[in-house]
Design an enzyme around this catalytic site. Structure first.
Site, PDB file in Angstrom:
ATOM      1  N   GLN A  69       0.838  -1.204   0.000  1.00 54.98           N
ATOM      2  CA  GLN A  69       0.000   0.000   0.000  1.00 54.98           C
ATOM      3  C   GLN A  69       0.871   1.252   0.000  1.00 54.98           C
ATOM      4  O   GLN A  69       1.162   1.796  -1.050  1.00 54.98           O
ATOM      5  CB  GLN A  69      -0.969  -0.052   1.169  1.00 54.98           C
ATOM      6  CG  GLN A  69      -1.956  -1.211   1.032  1.00 54.98           C
ATOM      7  CD  GLN A  69      -2.964  -1.289   2.170  1.00 54.98           C
ATOM      8  OE1 GLN A  69      -3.023  -0.436   3.046  1.00 54.98           O
ATOM      9  NE2 GLN A  69      -3.772  -2.331   2.158  1.00 54.98           N
ATOM     10  N   ASP A  70       1.305   1.709   1.182  1.00 57.39           N
ATOM     11  CA  ASP A  70       2.262   2.808   1.209  1.00 57.39           C
ATOM     12  C   ASP A  70       3.401   2.431   2.142  1.00 57.39           C
ATOM     13  O   ASP A  70       3.317   1.434   2.864  1.00 57.39           O
ATOM     14  CB  ASP A  70       1.605   4.140   1.577  1.00 57.39           C
ATOM     15  CG  ASP A  70       1.053   4.183   2.991  1.00 57.39           C
ATOM     16  OD1 ASP A  70       0.871   3.109   3.596  1.00 57.39           O
ATOM     17  OD2 ASP A  70       0.793   5.292   3.493  1.00 57.39           O
ATOM     18  N   PRO A  71       4.508   3.189   2.135  1.00 57.63           N
ATOM     19  CA  PRO A  71       5.673   2.794   2.930  1.00 57.63           C
ATOM     20  C   PRO A  71       5.380   2.788   4.432  1.00 57.63           C
ATOM     21  O   PRO A  71       4.477   3.476   4.912  1.00 57.63           O
ATOM     22  CB  PRO A  71       6.712   3.870   2.582  1.00 57.63           C
ATOM     23  CG  PRO A  71       6.270   4.431   1.269  1.00 57.63           C
ATOM     24  CD  PRO A  71       4.772   4.376   1.300  1.00 57.63           C
ATOM     25  N   VAL A 129       1.533   3.620  -3.261  1.00 55.39           N
ATOM     26  CA  VAL A 129       2.000   4.985  -2.999  1.00 55.39           C
ATOM     27  C   VAL A 129       3.444   4.864  -2.540  1.00 55.39           C
ATOM     28  O   VAL A 129       3.748   4.049  -1.672  1.00 55.39           O
ATOM     29  CB  VAL A 129       1.124   5.668  -1.929  1.00 55.39           C
ATOM     30  CG1 VAL A 129       1.678   7.021  -1.548  1.00 55.39           C
ATOM     31  CG2 VAL A 129      -0.320   5.790  -2.424  1.00 55.39           C
ATOM     32  N   PHE A 138      -0.788   6.707   4.942  1.00 56.69           N
ATOM     33  CA  PHE A 138      -1.662   7.167   3.850  1.00 56.69           C
ATOM     34  C   PHE A 138      -1.634   8.688   3.651  1.00 56.69           C
ATOM     35  O   PHE A 138      -2.479   9.236   2.946  1.00 56.69           O
ATOM     36  CB  PHE A 138      -3.110   6.696   4.059  1.00 56.69           C
ATOM     37  CG  PHE A 138      -3.248   5.223   4.295  1.00 56.69           C
ATOM     38  CD1 PHE A 138      -2.951   4.314   3.289  1.00 56.69           C
ATOM     39  CD2 PHE A 138      -3.647   4.734   5.520  1.00 56.69           C
ATOM     40  CE1 PHE A 138      -3.052   2.948   3.499  1.00 56.69           C
ATOM     41  CE2 PHE A 138      -3.754   3.368   5.748  1.00 56.69           C
ATOM     42  CZ  PHE A 138      -3.456   2.479   4.733  1.00 56.69           C
TER      43      PHE A 138
END
Length: 229
Positions: A69-71, A129, A138
């Protein structure tokens, strides 16, 4: 920021696939946003590591895609590969569950969280992302990264064959809706997300690591060595 966010940071094979994206209006806005964020607050990963996934796994080398998803938003965790952390960093809960499933599936026990050797073997560890504000998951969603990573997935779907897409969780499934119309070209493995909230709903027991190697063997491609150095 400018030097870290130019297309020549990517392997030539990715440059060829993504060159039109660099001139898109959304990319101009994304560059401006990142320049502001990196100059005014703490952002992960470090600028030089934003494109680690693409640098580690050139377009023509991709055999498997594992979407994140994101880091990770914690200090010292994110280094540009989905689910991975640098050597010596404490394992995050999702990665602990990934390793638990790997041990159940293939009897492989990993204690380090750096997945670089997977990337070097053709496993594209791609987040949806690619950056995040420290401590705020997020926080960089909706700024343009989603379009950019959509383009990456689309290029793989259209211009490669027999890629194994591993979709853990609803976000990854939604990201790859296009795949379900081109499944004759690619393999798709789906399961719930490995996070503690979802892993017991079907991630545990999915046997994706052995299934990936079974599919690669059928294609006469080298199997992935999941044991980390």
């Amino acid at each position: 920021m400018q030097n870290a966010f130019t297309i020549d940071q990517l392997p030539l094979s990715w440059q060829e696939q993504l060159k039109t994206e660099w001139s898109q209006p959304y990319m101009h806005k994304l560059r401006e946003f990142l320049q502001s964020e990196y100059s005014q607050t703490t952002v992960f990963p470090a600028k030089d590591n934003i494109f680690t996934a693409l640098k580690s796994t050139p377009f023509d080398s991709v055999r498997v895609v594992i979407l994140g998803q994101d880091p990770y938003p914690g200090e010292g965790q994110a280094h540009g590969l989905s689910f991975s952390v640098p050597q010596g960093v404490r394992l995050p809960p999702s990665l602990i569950n990934i390793f638990r499933e790997l041990q159940t599936d293939l009897g492989i026990e990993n204690t380090t969280g750096c997945l670089q050797s997977w990337a070097d073997q053709g496993v594209l560890l791609l987040n949806t992302v690619l950056t995040v504000r420290a401590g705020t998951p997020f926080s960089h969603a909706g700024q343009g990264w989603e379009q950019f990573t959509d383009a990456i997935v689309t290029k793989l779907i259209e211009n490669r064959s027999h890629v194994i897409f591993v979709l853990w969780g609803n976000a990854a499934r939604k990201k790859c809706d296009l795949l379900f119309h081109s499944s004759h070209k690619h393999a798709i493995l789906t399961a719930p997300h490995p996070s503690p909230l979802a892993a017991h709903r079907g991630f545990f027991g999915c046997s994706h690591f052995s299934k990936i190697n079974y599919l690669l063997k059928k294609l006469n491609k080298p199997m992935i060595n999941w044991k980390l150095p």
